[in-house]
Design a protein around this motif. Structure first.
Motif, mmCIF file in Angstrom:
data_model
loop_
_atom_site.group_PDB
_atom_site.id
_atom_site.type_symbol
_atom_site.label_atom_id
_atom_site.label_comp_id
_atom_site.label_asym_id
_atom_site.label_seq_id
_atom_site.Cartn_x
_atom_site.Cartn_y
_atom_site.Cartn_z
ATOM 1 N N ALA A 1 1.050 -1.333 0.047
ATOM 2 C CA ALA A 1 -0.346 -0.150 0.199
ATOM 3 C C ALA A 1 0.814 1.709 0.426
ATOM 4 N N GLU A 2 2.548 0.692 0.608
ATOM 5 C CA GLU A 2 2.873 1.835 0.812
ATOM 6 C C GLU A 2 3.605 2.265 -0.574
ATOM 7 N N ALA A 3 4.001 1.286 -1.245
ATOM 8 C CA ALA A 3 4.567 0.494 -2.730
ATOM 9 C C ALA A 3 3.582 2.018 -3.610
ATOM 10 N N ILE A 4 2.490 1.725 -3.413
ATOM 11 C CA ILE A 4 1.306 2.474 -4.336
ATOM 12 C C ILE A 4 0.795 3.976 -4.418
ATOM 13 N N ARG A 5 1.487 4.637 -3.290
ATOM 14 C CA ARG A 5 0.436 5.495 -2.896
ATOM 15 C C ARG A 5 2.888 6.246 -2.958
#
Length: 195
Positions: free
Chosen positions: A149-153
């Motif tokens: 999720a952080e990588a997507i953000r």
């Protein structure tokens, strides 16, 4: 003293443990500890022994799969309850003989169903590696730099991977470590069964 050692190893890690820090925690001088223990190593061995003695690896199951499932659930539970356990077991000269309990259970269970000793040992190492890695991530993580999720953000994933991650991990859900462990354990045991 052993319980305080276990608490410190769980909180600070095995590498940070020292007799001086334990003495400070207990409100005594470091020399006072030597009235009860010969060395830091002996104290860590006693702590590891107490931790592993609390785990029931052999469940007395006649079904090989249930026996191994119970064994690795017990290993996972003791390592979650005592997060310093995995590292403690890696330090040379610390691990008591009880550390081989899961190996004994696995090799015995798999020999009874006819798996050759080499493949049984490979299965054991796969099971213990999976279990300890999953526990490590659960007790020390999650690591933000590995969080999808952080990588997507941060836009660090390709568009196709973003789509796959969003399908697999809806934004409203949190990671269920118990379900993930059971899923991985099942995959490994299914593979053993087919071999």
């Amino acid at each position: 003293m052993i319980e305080a050692t276990i608490a410190m190893v769980d909180r600070d890690g095995a590498d940070a443990f020292s007799l001086r820090a334990l003495a400070s925690e207990l409100g005594v001088t470091p020399m006072a500890l030597y009235n009860h223990v010969a060395s830091k190593r002996d104290l860590l061995v006693s702590a590891a022994d107490r931790i592993l003695a609390s785990a029931k690896f052999d469940h007395g199951e006649t079904n090989w799969r249930l026996q191994i499932e119970g064994c690795f659930r017990a290993l996972r539970e003791v390592c979650i309850r005592h997060p310093g356990t995995a590292r403690l077991m890696e330090i040379e000269g610390i691990a008591p003989s009880a550390v081989f309990g899961p190996m004994e259970v696995t090799l015995d269970a798999l020999s009874k169903v006819g798996l050759n000793p080499t493949d049984a040992m490979r299965a054991y190492f796969t099971l213990v590696s999976f279990t300890l890695a999953q526990v490590s991530y659960q007790t020390r993580g999650p690591f933000s730099h590995l969080d999808p999720a952080e990588a997507i953000r941060k836009q660090n994933l390709s568009a196709s991977l973003v789509e796959l991650v969003r399908e697999a991990l809806p934004a409203s859900s949190s990671w269920d470590f118990d379900r993930a462990f059971e899923y991985g354990l099942s995959l490994i045991l299914d593979g053993i069964e087919k071999s």
